[in-house]
Design an enzyme around this catalytic site. Structure first.
Site, PDB file in Angstrom:
ATOM      1  N   VAL A  15     -27.721   3.495   0.352  1.00 33.39           N
ATOM      2  CA  VAL A  15     -27.565   2.133  -0.498  1.00 33.39           C
ATOM      3  C   VAL A  15     -28.905   1.923  -1.282  1.00 33.39           C
ATOM      4  CG1 VAL A  15     -27.344  -0.388  -0.360  1.00 33.39           C
ATOM      5  CG2 VAL A  15     -25.649   1.110   0.695  1.00 33.39           C
ATOM      6  N   THR A  96     -22.667   0.857  14.574  1.00 29.87           N
ATOM      7  CA  THR A  96     -21.830   0.297  15.760  1.00 29.87           C
ATOM      8  C   THR A  96     -22.722   0.312  17.126  1.00 29.87           C
ATOM      9  OG1 THR A  96     -19.567   0.783  14.750  1.00 29.87           O
ATOM     10  CG2 THR A  96     -19.539   0.289  16.957  1.00 29.87           C
ATOM     11  N   ALA A 166     -19.372   2.499  -3.644  1.00 31.12           N
ATOM     12  CA  ALA A 166     -18.888   3.353  -2.899  1.00 31.12           C
ATOM     13  C   ALA A 166     -19.453   4.663  -3.169  1.00 31.12           C
ATOM     14  CB  ALA A 166     -17.343   3.654  -3.154  1.00 31.12           C
ATOM     15  N   CYS A 278     -18.920   3.201   6.789  1.00 32.88           N
ATOM     16  CA  CYS A 278     -18.663   1.573   6.833  1.00 32.88           C
ATOM     17  C   CYS A 278     -17.442   1.170   7.335  1.00 32.88           C
ATOM     18  CB  CYS A 278     -18.987   0.979   5.594  1.00 32.88           C
ATOM     19  SG  CYS A 278     -20.821   1.333   5.453  1.00 32.88           S
ATOM     20  N   GLN A 280     -14.835   1.802   9.268  1.00 37.43           N
ATOM     21  CA  GLN A 280     -14.686   1.654  10.737  1.00 37.43           C
ATOM     22  C   GLN A 280     -15.460   0.584  11.352  1.00 37.43           C
ATOM     23  OE1 GLN A 280     -13.309   5.101  13.344  1.00 37.43           O
ATOM     24  NE2 GLN A 280     -15.011   4.460  14.716  1.00 37.43           N
TER      25      GLN A 280
HETATM   26  P1  NAD Z   1     -28.852   4.980   5.866  1.00 33.94           P
HETATM   27  O1  NAD Z   1     -28.732   5.343   7.241  1.00 33.94           O
HETATM   28  O2  NAD Z   1     -28.416   6.163   4.647  1.00 33.94           O
HETATM   29  O3  NAD Z   1     -30.373   4.356   5.212  1.00 33.94           O
HETATM   30  C1  NAD Z   1     -30.878   3.359   6.106  1.00 33.94           C
HETATM   31  C2  NAD Z   1     -32.275   3.782   6.144  1.00 33.94           C
HETATM   32  O4  NAD Z   1     -33.059   2.701   6.537  1.00 33.94           O
HETATM   33  C3  NAD Z   1     -32.601   5.249   6.791  1.00 33.94           C
HETATM   34  O5  NAD Z   1     -33.322   6.028   6.081  1.00 33.94           O
HETATM   35  C4  NAD Z   1     -33.778   4.718   8.120  1.00 33.94           C
HETATM   36  O6  NAD Z   1     -34.725   5.691   8.412  1.00 33.94           O
HETATM   37  C5  NAD Z   1     -34.281   3.409   7.448  1.00 33.94           C
HETATM   38  N1  NAD Z   1     -34.579   2.400   8.469  1.00 33.94           N
HETATM   39  C6  NAD Z   1     -34.095   1.983   9.382  1.00 33.94           C
HETATM   40  N2  NAD Z   1     -34.961   0.946   9.956  1.00 33.94           N
HETATM   41  C7  NAD Z   1     -36.108   0.803   9.340  1.00 33.94           C
HETATM   42  C8  NAD Z   1     -37.411   0.200   9.433  1.00 33.94           C
HETATM   43  N3  NAD Z   1     -37.566  -0.709  10.386  1.00 33.94           N
HETATM   44  N4  NAD Z   1     -38.241   0.278   8.640  1.00 33.94           N
HETATM   45  C9  NAD Z   1     -38.044   1.267   7.488  1.00 33.94           C
HETATM   46  N5  NAD Z   1     -36.919   1.712   7.272  1.00 33.94           N
HETATM   47  C10 NAD Z   1     -36.102   1.689   8.195  1.00 33.94           C
HETATM   48  O7  NAD Z   1     -27.923   3.503   5.528  1.00 33.94           O
HETATM   49  P2  NAD Z   1     -26.920   3.177   4.149  1.00 33.94           P
HETATM   50  O8  NAD Z   1     -25.715   4.114   4.111  1.00 33.94           O
HETATM   51  O9  NAD Z   1     -27.786   3.098   3.259  1.00 33.94           O
HETATM   52  O10 NAD Z   1     -26.485   1.530   4.743  1.00 33.94           O
HETATM   53  C11 NAD Z   1     -27.510   0.746   4.703  1.00 33.94           C
HETATM   54  C12 NAD Z   1     -26.678  -0.607   4.694  1.00 33.94           C
HETATM   55  O11 NAD Z   1     -25.721  -0.708   3.739  1.00 33.94           O
HETATM   56  C13 NAD Z   1     -25.754  -0.787   6.120  1.00 33.94           C
HETATM   57  O12 NAD Z   1     -25.509  -1.973   6.665  1.00 33.94           O
HETATM   58  C14 NAD Z   1     -24.300  -0.289   5.570  1.00 33.94           C
HETATM   59  O13 NAD Z   1     -23.259  -0.951   6.136  1.00 33.94           O
HETATM   60  C15 NAD Z   1     -24.550  -0.870   4.092  1.00 33.94           C
HETATM   61  N6  NAD Z   1     -23.635  -0.355   3.037  1.00 33.94           N
HETATM   62  C16 NAD Z   1     -23.579   0.872   3.067  1.00 33.94           C
HETATM   63  C17 NAD Z   1     -22.855   1.395   1.627  1.00 33.94           C
HETATM   64  C18 NAD Z   1     -22.670   3.185   1.844  1.00 33.94           C
HETATM   65  O14 NAD Z   1     -21.744   3.479   0.959  1.00 33.94           O
HETATM   66  N7  NAD Z   1     -23.289   3.791   2.429  1.00 33.94           N
HETATM   67  C19 NAD Z   1     -22.217   0.687   0.908  1.00 33.94           C
HETATM   68  C20 NAD Z   1     -22.241  -0.958   0.879  1.00 33.94           C
HETATM   69  C21 NAD Z   1     -23.191  -1.131   1.995  1.00 33.94           C
HETATM   70  C1  UGA Z   2     -16.347   1.973   0.890  1.00 33.07           C
HETATM   71  C2  UGA Z   2     -15.910   0.716  -0.186  1.00 33.07           C
HETATM   72  O1  UGA Z   2     -15.194   1.576  -1.103  1.00 33.07           O
HETATM   73  C3  UGA Z   2     -17.233   0.005  -0.695  1.00 33.07           C
HETATM   74  O2  UGA Z   2     -16.662  -0.814  -1.635  1.00 33.07           O
HETATM   75  C4  UGA Z   2     -18.183  -0.272   0.214  1.00 33.07           C
HETATM   76  O3  UGA Z   2     -19.314  -0.665  -0.314  1.00 33.07           O
HETATM   77  C5  UGA Z   2     -18.497   0.806   1.017  1.00 33.07           C
HETATM   78  O4  UGA Z   2     -17.238   1.356   1.867  1.00 33.07           O
HETATM   79  C6  UGA Z   2     -19.416   0.351   2.151  1.00 33.07           C
HETATM   80  O5  UGA Z   2     -19.540  -0.756   2.751  1.00 33.07           O
HETATM   81  O6  UGA Z   2     -20.091   1.464   2.893  1.00 33.07           O
HETATM   82  P1  UGA Z   2     -17.188   4.325   0.829  1.00 33.07           P
HETATM   83  O7  UGA Z   2     -16.966   4.513   2.292  1.00 33.07           O
HETATM   84  O8  UGA Z   2     -18.398   5.095   0.211  1.00 33.07           O
HETATM   85  O9  UGA Z   2     -16.940   2.956   0.123  1.00 33.07           O
HETATM   86  O10 UGA Z   2     -15.835   5.596   0.121  1.00 33.07           O
HETATM   87  P2  UGA Z   2     -14.359   4.917  -0.307  1.00 33.07           P
HETATM   88  O11 UGA Z   2     -14.178   5.596  -1.449  1.00 33.07           O
HETATM   89  O12 UGA Z   2     -14.092   3.558  -0.054  1.00 33.07           O
HETATM   90  O13 UGA Z   2     -13.603   5.939   1.112  1.00 33.07           O
HETATM   91  C7  UGA Z   2     -13.472   5.795   2.165  1.00 33.07           C
HETATM   92  C8  UGA Z   2     -12.747   6.639   2.978  1.00 33.07           C
HETATM   93  O14 UGA Z   2     -11.340   6.398   2.559  1.00 33.07           O
HETATM   94  C9  UGA Z   2     -12.741   8.126   2.374  1.00 33.07           C
HETATM   95  O15 UGA Z   2     -12.759   8.836   3.639  1.00 33.07           O
HETATM   96  C10 UGA Z   2     -11.717   8.236   1.502  1.00 33.07           C
HETATM   97  O16 UGA Z   2     -11.185   9.842   1.587  1.00 33.07           O
HETATM   98  C11 UGA Z   2     -10.781   7.330   2.030  1.00 33.07           C
HETATM   99  N1  UGA Z   2      -9.300   6.972   1.056  1.00 33.07           N
HETATM  100  C12 UGA Z   2      -9.902   6.192   0.211  1.00 33.07           C
HETATM  101  C13 UGA Z   2      -8.356   7.466   1.266  1.00 33.07           C
HETATM  102  O17 UGA Z   2      -8.033   8.213   2.167  1.00 33.07           O
HETATM  103  N2  UGA Z   2      -7.290   6.968   0.382  1.00 33.07           N
HETATM  104  C14 UGA Z   2      -7.674   6.228  -0.717  1.00 33.07           C
HETATM  105  O18 UGA Z   2      -6.749   5.962  -1.526  1.00 33.07           O
HETATM  106  C15 UGA Z   2      -8.939   5.782  -0.822  1.00 33.07           C
END
Ligand code: NAD
Ligand code: UGA
Length: 464
Positions: A15, A96, A166, A278, A280
């Site tokens: 993100v 989690t 996503a 995310c 789960q």
């Molecule tokens: P990520 O694990 O890819 O990145 C998090 C980073 O934060 C890591 O590189 C870690 O080293 C760093 N970090 C942790 N503690 C730190 C500290 N004290 N100082 C500096 N760096 C630190 O995680 P992500 O997938 O980018 O998700 C981040 C947040 O965004 C989560 O809360 C997630 O739920 C949310 N989110 C994720 C997605 C997604 O698609 N991955 C989408 C929307 C929201």
């Molecule tokens: C999801 C949400 O779509 C984002 O809006 C949100 O920001 C993000 O979680 C987050 O909070 O992390 P992401 O998990 O990156 O994004 O990907 P998705 O496209 O939502 O897919 C999630 C899972 O559902 C994948 O395993 C995908 O294959 C599955 N999926 C999705 C299905 O099995 N069927 C579908 O029709 C859509």
């Protein structure tokens, strides 16, 4: 009016990296520094060769190239970047909890709290602190309490600005966001902070897509959005099992219901189960919050989405075993795909991990081909489950850099990720190199059933 000249983002992950790259590219007058304690990750973000960025995401290299070194910087100097910033985004992981109270359900907020303490320790000028991480409702209160205890006269405003991108479509989702959500305190100072962040997004998004709410609505909306999306997948997956038992076709059902504009066509692809970091975690978090508030029926309702998802992964593995004459022991099973969806190298909670684990329990020999996931990551994913020794995982799950070699001599092929390139493979060639009967288990419904059957495959598709 607060004008932002300098942004710091703590967390250079899936993100923080893409989000800040887009903010920097759209706001050339704002200096954006993304910091992380993970030195290897920061090194990769700074790599001259843009194919080495730590995250595989279509369109990301181009955006990084545009801004990096001009107004976008990646660094491990966390204190310096916080001190210099007017606005600090917290974009760290919130997995989690794996210990203590709420284990297996609640979000682990230790990284977020550490960030808040670090900001409190380092800040000498007023700052707007933005929650970008997905957090339980009312976390902003905890952050505010930590920050307000500094006693050094610095004023903080806390905003909630959850991210909806996503993976695999992150750049598109950021550049043409359906909406941006900003929650803030309902006070003149709160309104001013909200406006400062609105102005950053206004650089490329129409103002009507920028929603402002109170902080608690914003925090809860993020969990709710993910719960609704995951619920759609579990709903269609539940119907897929019914289709298999009745001769209905889940693709046809999805199309028929999706054309009702009240339901809509998106997110109705039946699959081997949703994965990703995310869905789960955020539903479990919602369930935990509901339970903590004594809302038992609310908790049970949402937990069912997870139960259905676990069932879908299990029954896919069981289908493979039962179809292969009730034994996969010593049989080569080819996995096409390991990532949790196409166009990403992220494997967190990928269905492939759980299907592989079940088949390894049955003593199968698995070979995997995924265009973006490295073998070390696959082994890490399996070892994390602690189902068997690391050595056993290494011996029984291997990878190849080529889809044809992966499928050669396999008793069955399981499609776990919907990578586009799998559709274009020469399936006749693959068939010719497999022992007969040759099986395909299409966990993503990406292949043409008739074509596969005409070649001679025994073809099983989820919901078909
Ligand atoms: P990520 O694990 O890819 O990145 C998090 C980073 O934060 C890591 O590189 C870690 O080293 C760093 N970090 C942790 N503690 C730190 C500290 N004290 N100082 C500096 N760096 C630190 O995680 P992500 O997938 O980018 O998700 C981040 C947040 O965004 C989560 O809360 C997630 O739920 C949310 N989110 C994720 C997605 C997604 O698609 N991955 C989408 C929307 C929201
Ligand atoms: C999801 C949400 O779509 C984002 O809006 C949100 O920001 C993000 O979680 C987050 O909070 O992390 P992401 O998990 O990156 O994004 O990907 P998705 O496209 O939502 O897919 C999630 C899972 O559902 C994948 O395993 C995908 O294959 C599955 N999926 C999705 C299905 O099995 N069927 C579908 O029709 C859509």
């Amino acid at each position: 009016m607060t004008k932002i000249n300098n942004i710091c983002c703590i967390g250079a992950g899936y993100v923080g990296g893409p989000t800040m790259a887009v903010i920097a590219s759209k706001n050339p007058n704002i200096k954006v520094t993304v910091v992380d304690i993970n030195e290897e990750r920061i090194k990769a973000w700074n790599d001259e060769d843009l194919t080495n960025l730590p995250i595989y995401e279509p369109g990301l290299p181009e955006v990084v190239q545009k801004a990096r070194g001009k107004n976008l910087f990646f660094s491990t100097q966390v204190d310096e970047a916080i001190a210099a910033a007017d606005m600090v985004f917290i974009s760290v992981n919130t997995p989690t909890k794996t210990y203590g109270k709420g284990k297996g359900m609640a979000a682990d907020l230790k990284y977020v709290e550490l960030c808040a303490r670090q900001i409190a320790r380092v800040a000498t000028s007023d700052k707007i602190v933005v929650e970008k991480s997905t957090l339980p409702v009312r976390t902003a209160q905890a952050i505010k309490t930590i920050l307000s205890e500094t006693g050094n006269g610095v004023n903080f405003q806390i905003l909630s600005n959850p991210e909806f991108l996503a993976e695999g479509t992150a750049i598109q989702d950021l550049e043409a966001a359906d909406r941006v959500l900003i929650g803030g305190e309902q006070s003149p100072e709160g309104e001013e902070a909200i406006q400062a962040l609105v102005n950053i997004y206004k650089a490329w998004l129409p103002e009507e897509r920028i929603l402002t709410t109170n902080v608690w609505s914003s925090e809860l909306s993020k969990l709710t959005a993910n719960a609704f999306l995951a619920q759609r997948v579990s709903s269609i997956n539940a119907i897929s099992e019914l289709c298999e038992a009745t001769g209905a076709d889940v693709g046809e059902v999805a199309k028929a219901i999706g054309m009702d504009s009240r339901i809509g066509p998106k997110f109705l692809n039946a699959s081997v189960g949703f994965g990703g970091s995310c869905f789960q975690k955020d539903i479990l978090n919602l369930v935990y919050i509901a339970k903590s508030l004594g809302l038992v029926q609310v908790a049970d309702y949402w937990e069912q989405v997870i139960i259905m998802n676990d069932h879908q992964k299990n029954r896919f593995a069981e289908k493979i075993v039962s179809t292969l004459f009730n034994t996969v022991a010593d049989k080569k099973i080819a996995f096409l795909g390991w990532a949790f969806k196409k166009d990403t190298n992220d494997t967190r909670e990928s269905a492939a991990i759980y299907v592989a684990d079940k088949l390894l329990d049955e003593q199968a020999k698995i070979t995997v081909y995924d265009p973006q996931v490295k073998e070390t990551q696959m082994q890490r994913d399996l070892n994390y489950l602690q189902s068997r020794t690391e050595q056993e995982n290494k011996e029984n799950l291997t990878t190849t850099p080529d889809a044809y070699a992966c499928c050669q001599e396999a008793h069955a092929i399981a499609i776990l990720t919907e990578w586009d390139e799998f559709k274009k493979l020469d399936w006749q060639k693959i068939y010719d190199q497999m022992p007969k009967p040759a099986f395909i288990f299409d966990g993503r419904g990406i292949l043409d059933e008739e074509k596969m059957k005409n070649i001679g495959f025994n073809y099983f598709v989820i919901g078909g």
